[in-house]
Design an enzyme around this catalytic site. Structure first.
Site, PDB file in Angstrom:
ATOM      1  N   CYS A 149     -20.669 -63.335  96.771  1.00  0.00           N
ATOM      2  CA  CYS A 149     -21.738 -62.673  96.012  1.00  0.00           C
ATOM      3  C   CYS A 149     -21.887 -61.227  96.472  1.00  0.00           C
ATOM      4  O   CYS A 149     -22.899 -60.586  96.217  1.00  0.00           O
ATOM      5  CB  CYS A 149     -23.054 -63.417  96.201  1.00  0.00           C
ATOM      6  SG  CYS A 149     -23.567 -63.571  97.925  1.00  0.00           S
TER       7      CYS A 149
ATOM      8  N   ASP B 289     -30.658 -52.196  84.099  1.00  0.00           N
ATOM      9  CA  ASP B 289     -29.219 -51.983  84.146  1.00  0.00           C
ATOM     10  C   ASP B 289     -28.821 -51.429  85.500  1.00  0.00           C
ATOM     11  O   ASP B 289     -29.621 -50.830  86.220  1.00  0.00           O
ATOM     12  CB  ASP B 289     -28.788 -51.012  83.046  1.00  0.00           C
ATOM     13  CG  ASP B 289     -28.711 -51.692  81.687  1.00  0.00           C
ATOM     14  OD1 ASP B 289     -27.823 -52.549  81.519  1.00  0.00           O
ATOM     15  OD2 ASP B 289     -29.549 -51.373  80.815  1.00  0.00           O
ATOM     16  N   ASP B 290     -27.533 -51.607  85.834  1.00  0.00           N
ATOM     17  CA  ASP B 290     -27.042 -51.139  87.123  1.00  0.00           C
ATOM     18  C   ASP B 290     -26.422 -49.753  87.032  1.00  0.00           C
ATOM     19  O   ASP B 290     -25.781 -49.297  87.975  1.00  0.00           O
ATOM     20  CB  ASP B 290     -25.994 -52.121  87.670  1.00  0.00           C
ATOM     21  CG  ASP B 290     -26.620 -53.450  88.071  1.00  0.00           C
ATOM     22  OD1 ASP B 290     -27.794 -53.447  88.473  1.00  0.00           O
ATOM     23  OD2 ASP B 290     -25.932 -54.479  87.982  1.00  0.00           O
TER      24      ASP B 290
ATOM     25  N   ASP C 103     -20.644 -49.793  93.076  1.00  0.00           N
ATOM     26  CA  ASP C 103     -20.605 -51.178  93.533  1.00  0.00           C
ATOM     27  C   ASP C 103     -19.633 -51.273  94.703  1.00  0.00           C
ATOM     28  O   ASP C 103     -18.622 -50.551  94.743  1.00  0.00           O
ATOM     29  CB  ASP C 103     -20.135 -52.116  92.418  1.00  0.00           C
ATOM     30  CG  ASP C 103     -21.163 -53.201  92.109  1.00  0.00           C
ATOM     31  OD1 ASP C 103     -21.707 -53.769  93.079  1.00  0.00           O
ATOM     32  OD2 ASP C 103     -21.408 -53.469  90.927  1.00  0.00           O
TER      33      ASP C 103
END
Length: 718
Positions: free
Chosen positions: A399, A429-430, A446
């Site tokens: 994860c 949203d990312d 990320d």
């Protein structure tokens, strides 16, 4: 205890019996500072001693397979799934298709042999070699479980061919009373056995109904069966070859000294290159030649293990392997009966079978029931709460080792609102929307901590994971910067690792339309890889907030990676399931994103799980959803592991973040399983048409529900 920097690379080429045992021994006594890599075509390796029993139907395929992924995890080794096709002795690199070369300081080869017959016309097109065992076992199982008349021809009447013929005759009785099995050889059958054992094996073959053709040269293999040199035809629906042994072609091109194509080794198991060893059937012992038999690979393993350690440590003289002159042969006779051959004696019967079965199962248990190695003790004294923070199981990497939604949301809420007019945060949203010279640009970041030790695979998965935010917004990937933390290692190993990572990630990113334009690297406690990405929007980005009543919900790939990777870290997942999950995570989704550009709302399913990301769409859009549980695609093995109580460390936070959700089955619990590089989740009209198009591209997509109701965030599971 301080961990030492990595300074040497050991690469084990092939998952043969000797290497499987070396991995087990390495896990119990690793050499600090050495990085171990196993390269094998698949996640498992069949055990040759149980193949006749599998062919006869006495063993399942799982009984036959050595799980190399579990062994590698136990040994702290990385696994690379692929077939080696060359080695560069000068550059100290091993070559595989479709990935950067693998550097090594010390290497060992244990890839077995093939019984393919390249000089026999038609064999490659119409026959199945008995070795490698994996492809043969798969083809045989499909044939054995078929229906209708059955006839088989086995070329080669040595012990291996006789065992296969007897086993096939026994297995095919359930399929057809008229099944025929032919054992064909150009010379005298069973010549390698002592006369008493040969006579008894002949009687056993006759009892099984095997027709023996001696001094019968084969001219070719046709779709109808065997064409003999005298012009006769032996009809056969399934043809296999067990005559002789052929080495992998690339060995002869390796630059190593070979004998008939096999790697020539000294008693130390070293090749002509002192940094390369070989064991098992692919090796030829120059001073003490022996037949190709698994017993020698098993007994070579302790010597190989010790010599690899000494070579890596550059410490001490190497040990020599001294093979026994005679060894026990336990030969399967089709039924649960076996024949023993040693010292001129040849007892046979069910007692010999039970003896062989006990030996084989003991060997497999040794490689499956791995000892639990005690973790280092916690320091005393220590701060209060340390044990609670550590938990009772390792922190999941599947994860991304994310912080829970509650902690993240609380931290973000303390940030002041943006004051720049050209920066627009998108709630939920990312990514953010930037206006640059009139162009719409999205930006996201990320990173992942490593949950697989292969840096190439980790780089591919991280790139796909990071691209998910760009694809989900309907943007075209543009540019990327990399952020890489390597575990402490020497400059030579750091260069190898960075090259593998950047080449692999660059291929994924360039394939998606983006370029790596720079980045940052450092050293730390463990491998982490991250990317900051930009993407260009030629129209308004797809957000979470426009889902509409009646939209179908499409998911482009199965869920369950969090549970599988958590189980893999605990040594509880099947290697084949782990390999499938990793393959799913590393597949790009740019083509899927293009098909879904007319979605009303879309996101990528990652750390908050399918339910969490769906909840984000529903909350932002002010709607509810009906989710059809049985329609949600799952990765193989995920539901079984969830039923065993396996959970990712992020699961409790994911469940707690969705009001009213109360999973009542393992399948329902997987809705909160955190994903890495998960599928795209889209709210879109006419989902069935989109799913057909996605499946035509190879995506395991499904319509999993629909937008229904105006209760914001509510998920009805049906």
């Amino acid at each position: 205890m301080m961990s030492l920097p990595l300074t040497k690379d050991l690469v084990l080429i092939g998952g043969g019996h000797a290497h499987a045992l070396v991995l087990r021994m390495w896990g119990m006594s690793p050499l600090p500072g050495a990085r171990v890599t196993l390269v094998n075509p698949g996640p498992t390796a069949p055990y040759s001693g149980m193949l006749p029993g599998f062919v006869a139907g006495h063993y399942s395929r799982d009984d036959l397979d050595i799980d190399l992924v579990r062994l590698a995890r136990f040994a702290g080794a990385r696994v690379i799934l692929g077939a080696v096709d060359g080695i560069d002795l000068d550059a100290r690199q091993i070559h595989l298709p479709d990935r950067p070369p693998v550097g090594f300081d010390v290497a060992s080869v244990d890839i077995g042999i093939t019984s393919a017959m390249p000089d026999l016309p038609g064999f490659a097109d119409h026959a199945v070699p008995a070795k490698p065992l994996g492809p043969f076992a798969q083809r045989w199982a499909a044939f054995r479980d078929g229906t209708g008349p059955a006839s088989v021809a086995v070329i080669g009447s040595g012990v291996a061919g006789a065992e296969l013929a007897a086993a096939m005759a026994h297995a095919l009785r359930d399929r057809s009373r008229d099944a025929q099995v032919h054992l064909v050889d150009r010379s005298t059958a069973l010549a390698a056995l002592r006369p008493r054992a040969a006579r008894r094996l002949r009687r056993a073959l006759a009892a099984q109904g095997v027709t023996l053709h001696e001094n019968t040269p084969v001219a070719g293999v046709t779709p109808e069966g065997l064409r003999l040199e005298n012009g006769d035809i032996i009809a056969a629906h399934f043809v296999t070859g067990a005559a002789g042994a052929w080495p992998a072609p690339w060995l002869a091109q390796s630059g190593l000294a070979t004998q008939d194509g096999f790697i020539a080794v000294a008693p130390t198991l070293q090749s002509s290159d002192p940094g390369i060893f070989a064991a098992g059937d692919c090796a030829h012992m120059t001073r003490t030649p022996r037949p190709k038999a698994g017993v020698f690979a098993v007994r070579q393993a302790p010597v190989l293990f010790e010599n690899l350690r000494r070579r890596l440590a550059e410490d001490g003289a190497l040990r020599s392997y001294h093979p026994q002159k005679d060894y026990l042969k336990l030969i399967s006779l089709g039924e649960k009966s076996a024949l023993a051959d040693r010292f001129g004696l040849a007892p046979s019967g069910s007692l010999m079978w039970r003896w062989k079965d006990r030996i084989d199962r003991k060997f497999m248990r040794k490689l499956a029931d791995l000892p639990e190695m005690a973790p280092p003790p916690l320091p005393v004294p220590r701060a209060a709460g340390t044990s609670d923070a550590l938990g009772d199981k390792p922190m999941c990497g599947g994860c991304g080792a994310k912080v829970g939604r509650a902690a993240l949301g609380a931290a973000l809420s303390r940030l002041p609102a943006p004051v720049r007019a050209d920066v627009t945060p998108l709630p939920g949203d990312d990514a953010a929307l930037l206006l640059t010279g009139g162009a719409r640009q999205v930006m996201t970041t990320d990173h992942l901590r490593a949950f697989t030790a292969d840096p190439v695979l980790m780089a591919r998965i991280t790139a796909v994971h990071a691209l998910g935010d760009i694809w989900a917004m309907g943007a075209q990937p543009q540019a990327a910067t990399a952020s890489i933390t390597l575990p402490r290692m020497s400059e030579a190993l750091a260069e190898r690792s960075l090259s593998e990572i950047l080449i692999a990630a660059g291929e994924i990113l360039r394939g998606a339309g983006a370029e790596i334009v720079g980045g940052h690297s450092s050293m730390g406690d463990e491998l982490t890889i991250g990317f900051t990405l930009t993407g260009l929007c030629d129209r308004a980005p797809i957000t979470l907030s426009r889902a509409r009543e009646g939209d179908d919900l499409i998911l482009t790939r199965p869920i369950g990676s969090g549970v599988i990777m958590a189980a893999e870290m605990q040594g509880r997942a099947r290697g084949a399931d782990v390999a499938q999950a990793l393959a799913s995570m590393s597949r790009p989704q740019g083509d899927a994103a293009k098909l879904l550009r007319d979605a009303h709302a879309m996101t990528d399913v990652t750390g908050f799980g399918l339910a969490g990301h769906l909840h984000g769409i529903l909350t932002a859009s002010g709607v509810g959803a009906r989710l059809v549980l049985d329609a949600v695609p799952l990765l193989a093995g995920a539901e079984a592991l969830a039923a065993q109580g396996v959970r990712s460390t992020l699961y409790p936070q994911n469940l707690a973040a969705i009001p009213g959700l109360a999973p009542d089955s393992p399948r329902a619990e997987l809705l909160c399983d955190p994903q890495t590089a998960g599928g795209l989740l889209a709210a879109i009209p006419d989902g069935a048409t989109k799913v057909r198009q996605l499946r035509s591209l190879g995506h395991d997509a499904a319509v999993i529900g629909c937008i229904a109701g105006d209760w914001p965030g509510h998920i009805e599971i049906v």
